[in-house]
Design an enzyme around this catalytic site. Sequence first.
Site, PDB file in Angstrom:
ATOM      1  N   GLU A 254       0.883  -1.174   0.000  1.00 20.26           N
ATOM      2  CA  GLU A 254       0.000   0.000   0.000  1.00 20.26           C
ATOM      3  C   GLU A 254       0.912   1.213   0.000  1.00 20.26           C
ATOM      4  O   GLU A 254       1.677   1.426   0.945  1.00 20.26           O
ATOM      5  CB  GLU A 254      -0.883   0.007   1.248  1.00 20.26           C
ATOM      6  CG  GLU A 254      -1.863  -1.154   1.282  1.00 20.26           C
ATOM      7  CD  GLU A 254      -2.571  -1.300   2.609  1.00 20.26           C
ATOM      8  OE1 GLU A 254      -3.094  -2.381   2.866  1.00 20.26           O
ATOM      9  OE2 GLU A 254      -2.567  -0.330   3.375  1.00 20.26           O
ATOM     10  N   CYS A 288      -2.354   8.813   3.493  1.00 22.69           N
ATOM     11  CA  CYS A 288      -2.156   8.368   2.110  1.00 22.69           C
ATOM     12  C   CYS A 288      -3.422   8.553   1.279  1.00 22.69           C
ATOM     13  O   CYS A 288      -3.354   8.730   0.071  1.00 22.69           O
ATOM     14  CB  CYS A 288      -1.731   6.912   2.085  1.00 22.69           C
ATOM     15  SG  CYS A 288      -2.975   5.832   2.803  1.00 22.69           S
TER      16      CYS A 288
END
Length: 486
Positions: A254, A288
Amino acid sequence: MRLINNFINGQFEVAEHDKRFEKRSPVNNEIIASIAEAGRSDVDRAVISARNALQGEWGRISPEQRVDLLYGVADEITRRFDEFVEAEMADTGQPHHVMTHAFIPRGAANFKVFADVVKNVASESFRTSTPDGRGALNYAMRVPKGVIGVISPWNAPFLLMTWKVGPALACGNTVVVKPSEETPLTAALLGEVMNSVGIPQGVYNVINGFGPNSAGEFLTQHPQVDAITFTGETRTGTAIMKAAAEGTRDVSFEMGGKNAGIVFADCDFDAAVDGIFRSAFLNSGQVCLGTERVYVERPLFERFVNALKTRAESVRFGHPLDKASNYGPLISSEHREKVLSYYRKAVEEGATVVTGGGIPEMSAELAAGNWIEPTIWTGLADDAAVVTEEIFGPCCHIRPFDTEEEVVALANNTDYGLSTTIWTQDLTRAHRMAERVDVGITWINSWFLRDLRTAFGGSKQSGIGREGGVHSLEFYTETRNVCIKL
Ligand SMILES: NC(=O)C1=CN([C@@H]2O[C@H](COP(=O)(O)OP(=O)(O)OC[C@H]3O[C@@H](n4cnc5c(N)ncnc54)[C@H](O)[C@@H]3O)[C@@H](O)[C@H]2O)C=CC1
Ligand SMILES: O=C(O)/C=C/C=C(\O)C(=O)O
């Protein structure tokens, strides 16, 4: 000052040659902890103890016992909630309410939810025809993948680390965790929790240190690590993938994002302003999934920019222990310098600075911290650096658009593909957009609304694979097929 050691085979240990590094507080840059920096031999012992645990008690207990132990971990995190909140605030400098309402409860949930997932998921089976007419039965069996290397970042340390440790353990693996060098505290506390609820030695290990030529690299290069799960920068993911290629180990990544927020003129205006405010500025923009590019349909543009400006100017900077404050600093002085360099670049590239752009005035005791103003720009070209590169700070560029076609092209004009947030009352259009914007996660009239059973991860350079619910089982187990001739 706290002394943080590595956690290997159920014991807190100093590192080889007693090597240590310092952790500074983001709020004032005072040293708050001294951390044992794992060398190659420490990493080796951690990995070997994780491997031995697979052959020992942990490898033999029933899935039901494992599930009960993980419920116990979740309950113990909840019982020691205040200690986790305090440790995470010390590491990150982020506000008390962010810890108590989001980041620490998610740590406990990460164990509970995946315990439930493994308890409830069935495996596939097929009845197969054979020439003799008696047939065969095929069924799938999931077995743990083995020793999982977990490499995690600093922006939501406990949430993101347990998001990997929870499912890995639920599936029967053992883990060696390398938390970010910036945020080692909650991973160490979790070691205490593991011991107190009776997780066998060697199942959960923590080695501290940096990336290249340090604990991170020693872990990813270790031949006895069976798979690597990583959250962090895309560049780091590339380095880890090279290490994983040796031995063809599996990876789940990720990584970064340059996410678009899209606001149509028919949106619920207040909800959209609130949603974009949170997505651009929560955690001082160090998320993020955050929005650094905002596209607003032209009739709403001026009004939206003004409303977001008002919200950004209303934040109250302060120490996380001061309940009146709702805004924290950046993680480190190096990261603030990086974000400030983008603030300067935006001006050089001709941005209109709607608000922010610098460092806020702080009281004497906080003046040395990594404080920075939430910043909004307009007027930049689509290829400007701050419109194309991930900054990971509290800032966004807002640009008007005229058509759906145009905004889809703008949103997709990036190498990243993590998430998007779309604000409109026309759900047919929202669905059409969700099909066309090239990201792993689309939120409509919401942002960061999580259901841990859903697929989570990014497209393009934002990630490899999906975690969450059964998707985590896909990564953390090997599926074996068994064929019985009847
Ligand atoms: N897609 C997602 O879910 C998320 C992505 N991120 C991304 O993470 C970044 C911020 O986090 P950082 O901690 O700065 O990321 P980073 O990539 O610098 O570090 C992440 C972890 O990797 C380790 N590491 C660094 N180089 C390594 C190497 N060569 N081998 C092994 N380990 C290594 C670090 O020590 C740290 O533990 C942002 O770019 C952000 O977009 C952050 C949170 C979630
Ligand atoms: O909810 C998740 O699983 C991941 C969340 C990511 C962040 O909180 C972040 O990157 O800050």
